[in-house]
Design an enzyme around this catalytic site. Structure first.
Site, short mmCIF file in Angstrom:
data_model
loop_
_atom_site.label_atom_id
_atom_site.label_comp_id
_atom_site.label_asym_id
_atom_site.label_seq_id
_atom_site.Cartn_x
_atom_site.Cartn_y
_atom_site.Cartn_z
N GLY A 1 0.82 -1.22 0.00
CA GLY A 1 0.00 0.00 0.00
C GLY A 1 0.85 1.26 0.00
N ARG B 1 1.05 -5.67 -4.97
CA ARG B 1 1.03 -6.56 -3.81
C ARG B 1 1.50 -7.98 -4.11
NH1 ARG B 1 -0.75 -4.45 0.77
NH2 ARG B 1 -2.21 -2.71 0.76
N ASP C 1 5.91 -8.30 5.49
CA ASP C 1 5.98 -9.42 4.54
C ASP C 1 7.01 -9.15 3.44
OD1 ASP C 1 4.18 -10.99 5.75
OD2 ASP C 1 2.50 -10.59 4.38
N LYS D 1 8.32 0.38 5.41
CA LYS D 1 7.18 1.21 4.97
C LYS D 1 5.86 0.64 5.44
CE LYS D 1 4.53 -0.13 2.42
NZ LYS D 1 3.53 -0.81 1.61
N THR D 2 4.96 1.41 5.91
CA THR D 2 3.52 1.11 6.03
C THR D 2 2.87 2.16 6.94
OG1 THR D 2 1.75 -0.36 6.70
CG2 THR D 2 3.81 -0.69 7.88
N ILE D 3 1.76 2.69 6.47
CA ILE D 3 1.05 3.67 7.31
C ILE D 3 0.55 2.99 8.57
CG2 ILE D 3 0.33 5.14 5.38
CD1 ILE D 3 -2.57 3.94 5.93
N ASP D 4 0.37 1.66 8.53
CA ASP D 4 -0.22 0.94 9.67
C ASP D 4 0.65 1.02 10.93
OD1 ASP D 4 -2.06 0.31 7.79
OD2 ASP D 4 -1.85 -1.86 7.93
N LYS E 1 -25.52 17.67 17.61
CA LYS E 1 -26.66 16.79 17.30
C LYS E 1 -26.28 15.43 16.72
CE LYS E 1 -27.61 18.77 12.74
NZ LYS E 1 -28.58 19.36 11.85
N TYR E 2 -24.97 15.21 16.46
CA TYR E 2 -24.60 13.92 15.86
C TYR E 2 -23.54 13.20 16.68
CZ TYR E 2 -26.70 15.39 11.41
OH TYR E 2 -27.55 15.80 10.44
#
Ligand code: FBP
Length: 550
Positions: free
Chosen positions: A81, A145, A176, A202-205, A242-243
């Site tokens: 990603g 991927r 991986d 690398k990974t935003i996660d 209200k939300y």
């Protein structure tokens, strides 16, 4: 020429900061540490990686003497990603190898590992690099991927690297992809093939981190983008009153993004998947927990709020995890019969008829839309694609039902649901990611020059100013252990889940009750690229808390 924004144009001239080792370029001294072992199962890892196991960690230092280098040809692959800063890693590699020798070349394999397998690549010229400096996205060469793990891939890799005169491959990816980079390094080294392989985290996660890697690149920027949006929503919620906003945040498995955004914005509810798993919470307990906070705020006249939900949640709820695993088996077993059914309701009924016991009960408790989603979308390995499951809608619906049944709930409950994921993956990198990525690229160039293989580029001490950062390489085998994956023992880099005894989670859990009942929102605003250092040169709260507690 494609039109570029005013910000992109101004940002192109930003000079990323680097560790002091690289102030005179990537021709640096190499300081070797002691031989390394593995994160676990050392004997098994050593057996699987006889040629690359046990190498020492290395640190780079600025050389006291002037050195001269020889040309290097490096191939680069973006894997998985998108994550903000990928272009700066490549720019760092380019500037790094050019600082070693002007005759060096960098080639970009197109669309990820497939480019290597199919020999699709371009030479990255100075013009291409300049057009992508400090930009988000992976569009310079694309990503993919495909997993580089089969022998035929390794044979193709050798053929195509040799045909293009490439002596070092840099694989920029997650856990991986870096595990596979190490397998490829081992394959080459054990056969005396003169191609080295280097990895970049690398990974935003944010789940590729350990005692050697402080953070994966992209996490900082992506979390800042989501936190800006969450802050804006919090302000809207607090204005309109209200939300209830239910916001799902990306992160395939670990909840690092959710936790970081909670630390930045102090919402009323944040669910952390790892805690749900540790406490073996059921779906109805999660619903009960959320409904309790909503009722308590309503009792204080506040019929609004913000709840953060991690993307991977459903796979961490033990009973839903079991259900998903039975569904995966069932749908693989009954694939032909299931494919023949065209009507959505009939598909759900078909599955309902085949589930019994606890799985049947859990499936029946889910809203109809979610039942269908769980039956439909599978990745190429037959697994549910959690990013497509609308957990935020599921919880909004289930919490709404529960509130209706509560005698003590006298408030109003209207929801808005959101999913923030792709919005952050290609954002222009924050200064942190721009600097970190460029430095990782330079480190990879220095590793290539040092003839290392099976190493990950690492840059450390990054909560401090760049003048105190260090750069070096860590043998990838050092981060590995053996895990059971798809019924087989596999060497893998251990995925970093949120640690419940870690400083970021502890800080969150000490404050969450207050944030739930009070309205203590923080509005971080957009990433700042120009201006005072205290707004431009920030590090993530997660990193700050983790490093300060060490
Ligand atoms: P990587 O681990 O490859 O960096 O990707 C992470 C991620 O952004 C997850 O957060 C998300 O679940 C997934 O990618 C979505 O993938 P896709 O781009 O294939 O929809």
């Amino acid at each position: 020429m494609t039109r570029i924004s005013a910000l992109q144009s101004a940002r192109a001239s930003y000079k990323p900061k680097t560790p002091p080792a690289f102030t005179a370029g990537a021709l640096v001294d190499v300081i070797e540490g002691i031989p390394t072992t593995a994160a676990g199962d050392a004997e098994k890892i050593e057996k699987l990686f006889p040629a690359t196991y046990g190498n020492p960690e290395i640190i780079f230092q600025k050389s006291a003497q002037a050195k001269s280098g020889t040309p290097l040809n490096v191939g680069v692959i973006l894997s998985g990603g998108q994550a903000p800063g990928g272009h700066n890693v490549i720019a760092g590699i380019y500037d790094g190898v050019k600082s070693i020798h002007q005759g060096s070349k960098v080639f970009g394999f197109l669309k990820g590992p497939d480019g290597l397998i199919k020999n699709q690549l371009i030479e990255l010229t100075g013009d291409i690099i300049d057009a992508h400096r400090n930009t988000g996205g992976f569009d310079m060469i694309g990503s993919g991927r495909t997993k580089l793990e089969q022998e035929e891939h390794f044979i193709a890799a050798q053929k195509h690297c040799e045909a293009n005169g490439i002596s070092t491959l840099v694989i920029i990816g997650g856990d991986d992809s870096n595990t596979n980079a190490c397998l490829l390094a081992e394959y080459f080294k054990s056969r005396k093939i003169a191609i080295n392989v280097i990895g970049c985290p690398k990974t935003i996660d944010g789940d590729l981190k350990n005692s050697c890697i402080e953070t994966s690149f992209g996490f900082d920027t992506a979390c800042r983008v989501y936190s800006e949006l969450i802050g804006n929503i919090e302000r809207d919620a607090n204005s309109a009153k209200k939300y209830w906003h239910f916001i799902k945040l990306m992160g395939r498995s670990a909840s690092h993004i959710c936790l970081e955004c909670a630390l930045q914005t102090q919402p009323n509810i944040t669910i952390i998947s790892e805690e749900v798993a540790a406490k073996k919470m059921t779906l109805s307990q999660i619903v009960e927990y959320m409904a309790g906070i909503i009722a308590a705020r309503a009792a204080n006249g506040m019929n609004f709020g913000v709840a953060l939900i991690p993307e991977g949640l459903i796979e961490f709820i033990p009973e839903v995890k079991n259900l998903i695993s039975s569904l995966n088996d069932l749908l693989a077993r009954e694939a032909d019969a299931f494919q023949k059914i065209t009507d959505s309701n009939e598909k759900v009924d078909f599955v309902k008829g085949k589930l019994d016991g606890e799985n049947g009960k859990v499936f029946n408790s889910l809203p109809g839309g979610i039942q269908l989603q769980l039956c439909l979308d599978r990745d190429p390995h037959g697994n549910v694609q959690v990013s497509l499951i609308e957990t935020e809608k599921m919880l909004a619906e289930m919490v709404g039902k529960r509130l209706k049944s509560m005698d003590n709930f006298k408030g109003k409950f209207s929801t808005q649901t959101h999913f923030f994921g792709y919005e952050g993956r290609c954002a222009a990198p924050s200064n942190y990611d721009a600097d970190y990525c460029y430095s990782l690229g330079f480190t990879a160039a220095a590793l290539a020059n040092a003839g290392r293989t099976g190493y990950m580029a690492v840059v450390r001490n990054t909560i401090k100013p760049a003048s105190e950062w260090t750069a070096g390489g860590v043998p990838i085998t050092m981060m590995m252990n053996v895990e059971r994956r798809h019924g087989e023992d596999k060497p893998v880099i251990r995925k970093a889940l949120t640690e419940l005894d870690g400083a970021p989670f502890k800080f969150f859990s000490q404050n969450r009750e207050k944030w739930a009942i009070e309205t203590e929102y923080v509005y971080p605003g957009p990433i700042q690229y120009f201006g005072p250092s205290e707004v431009c040169d920030l590090v993530s709260k997660t990193l700050e808390l983790e490093q300060k507690s060490n």
